[in-house]
Design a protein around this motif. Structure first.
Motif, short mmCIF file in Angstrom:
data_model
loop_
_atom_site.label_atom_id
_atom_site.label_comp_id
_atom_site.label_asym_id
_atom_site.label_seq_id
_atom_site.Cartn_x
_atom_site.Cartn_y
_atom_site.Cartn_z
N ASN A 39 -2.48 11.85 17.87
CA ASN A 39 -3.43 11.98 16.77
C ASN A 39 -4.19 10.68 16.59
OD1 ASN A 39 -2.71 14.62 16.13
ND2 ASN A 39 -1.10 13.97 14.72
N LYS B 219 -10.03 12.36 20.56
CA LYS B 219 -10.30 13.56 21.34
C LYS B 219 -11.44 14.40 20.74
CE LYS B 219 -6.09 15.09 20.95
NZ LYS B 219 -5.56 14.01 20.07
N THR B 220 -11.33 14.71 19.45
CA THR B 220 -12.36 15.53 18.81
C THR B 220 -13.68 14.76 18.71
OG1 THR B 220 -10.78 16.89 17.59
CG2 THR B 220 -13.01 16.76 16.72
N GLN C 76 -11.35 23.13 16.35
CA GLN C 76 -9.95 22.99 15.98
C GLN C 76 -9.59 23.95 14.85
OE1 GLN C 76 -8.87 18.93 15.29
NE2 GLN C 76 -6.75 19.40 14.79
N ARG D 119 -9.37 32.99 16.08
CA ARG D 119 -9.55 32.14 17.25
C ARG D 119 -10.00 32.95 18.46
NH1 ARG D 119 -8.64 27.10 17.51
NH2 ARG D 119 -7.21 26.99 15.74
N ASP E 40 -11.36 23.25 21.66
CA ASP E 40 -10.68 22.25 20.83
C ASP E 40 -9.44 22.88 20.22
OD1 ASP E 40 -9.99 20.08 19.33
OD2 ASP E 40 -11.92 19.88 18.31
N GLU E 41 -8.27 22.45 20.68
CA GLU E 41 -6.98 22.97 20.22
C GLU E 41 -6.92 24.49 20.31
OE1 GLU E 41 -4.50 21.09 19.67
OE2 GLU E 41 -5.33 19.12 19.25
N THR F 152 -4.85 26.76 21.40
CA THR F 152 -3.65 27.56 21.15
C THR F 152 -3.11 27.38 19.74
OG1 THR F 152 -2.08 25.85 21.91
CG2 THR F 152 -3.01 27.35 23.58
N SER F 153 -3.74 26.54 18.92
CA SER F 153 -3.27 26.33 17.55
C SER F 153 -3.39 27.63 16.75
CB SER F 153 -4.09 25.23 16.88
OG SER F 153 -3.71 25.06 15.54
N GLU G 122 -5.98 19.69 23.69
CA GLU G 122 -4.84 20.50 23.30
C GLU G 122 -3.61 19.62 23.10
OE1 GLU G 122 -2.67 22.91 21.92
OE2 GLU G 122 -4.38 24.06 22.68
N HIS G 123 -2.86 19.88 22.00
CA HIS G 123 -1.62 19.16 21.77
C HIS G 123 -0.45 19.77 22.55
CE1 HIS G 123 -3.35 17.07 18.17
NE2 HIS G 123 -2.53 16.14 18.61
N ASP G 124 -0.57 21.03 22.93
CA ASP G 124 0.48 21.69 23.71
C ASP G 124 0.39 21.19 25.15
OD1 ASP G 124 2.12 23.39 25.17
OD2 ASP G 124 1.61 25.16 24.00
#
Length: 249
Positions: free
Chosen positions: A39, A43-44, A86, A160, A178-179, A181-182, A207-209
């Protein structure tokens, strides 16, 4: 393979905060590149620069060889660049189908107001083709049965998928996720990955995953404190000691 996105020495400063510093990134046509990092890594902000929502303090952005650094988001979208966010950005008062159709309306229908008034056959045919295309994309994204539902009434996972359908209905040259899979459950995430994998387009995703990124991308770029600290194939990134220390743990 030719390069479709090229970010060169991009820096972004917010007052006394250096959000990005000397970031360079080139994505080949048809490639799938993931951007990961903790974080606050930038990225964004990088996505905002690529899509034209934010002008960089320094550096340049090129799209398909064209310098678009000073070009706004609308113009870039019409050059074939599409993005999801996101937090899903849908038109809540519109139906799911109308959300997707909205992405193709900028092409117009030909004939102007007169064609609308007289229901010009070519205009009706174009509208029918767009609706058929939108319906097919909704089915592909697993939400065809929701076409008449209002987007505001849907849970985040389905919103999404609506956003994804809207982003791909006009066959983008470049898709930024942007993210993605959130908010998705395992089944939705698998469907999302399958839809993206089948696209014949260039994909850049944040992606954070990490598992999702490593499985979906042929290349991974790692940001930390606004700088690129690694760039390479997933297997190499996974074993990089600098990346493990900064992010993977």
């Amino acid at each position: 393979m030719s390069t479709v996105i090229e970010v060169a020495e991009v820096g972004v400063r917010f007052g006394g905060v250096q959000a990005l510093s000397g970031v360079s990134l080139a994505v080949r046509r048809g490639g799938t590149c993931g951007v990961i990092g903790p974080n606050g890594a930038g990225k964004t902000t990088l996505f905002d620069v690529v899509t034209g929502l934010r002008r960089p303090t320094t550096g340049t952005v090129r799209l398909d060889g064209r310098d678009v650094t000073g070009t706004g988001a609308v113009r870039r979208s019409r050059l074939g660049l599409r993005r999801t966010f996101q937090r899903p950005q849908v038109f809540g008062r519109l139906t799911v189908l109308d959300n997707v159709l909205a992405a193709a309306e900028w092409h117009g229908g030909g004939g102007g107001l007169a064609a609308d008034l007289v229901a010009w056959p070519a205009r009706r045919r174009l509208e029918r083709e767009r609706r058929e295309r939108a319906a097919a994309v909704l089915d592909r994204c697993g939400i065809g049965d929701l076409r008449d539902a209002h987007a505001a009434d849907l849970p985040i996972g389905q919103r999404r998928m609506v956003e994804l359908a809207r982003a791909i209905v006009d066959e983008p040259a470049v898709l930024l996720l942007d993210e993605p899979t959130s908010g998705l459950d395992a089944e939705q995430a698998a469907l999302f990955a399958a839809v993206v994998r089948d696209l014949e387009t260039t994909v850049l995703l944040v992606e954070h995953d990490v598992g999702f990124v490593m499985a979906a991308c042929e290349r991974v770029v790692v940001l930390d404190l606004g700088k690129v600290i690694a760039d390479g194939e997933p297997a190499r990134i996974r074993e990089d000691p600098v990346v493990r220390a900064a992010y993977l743990g």
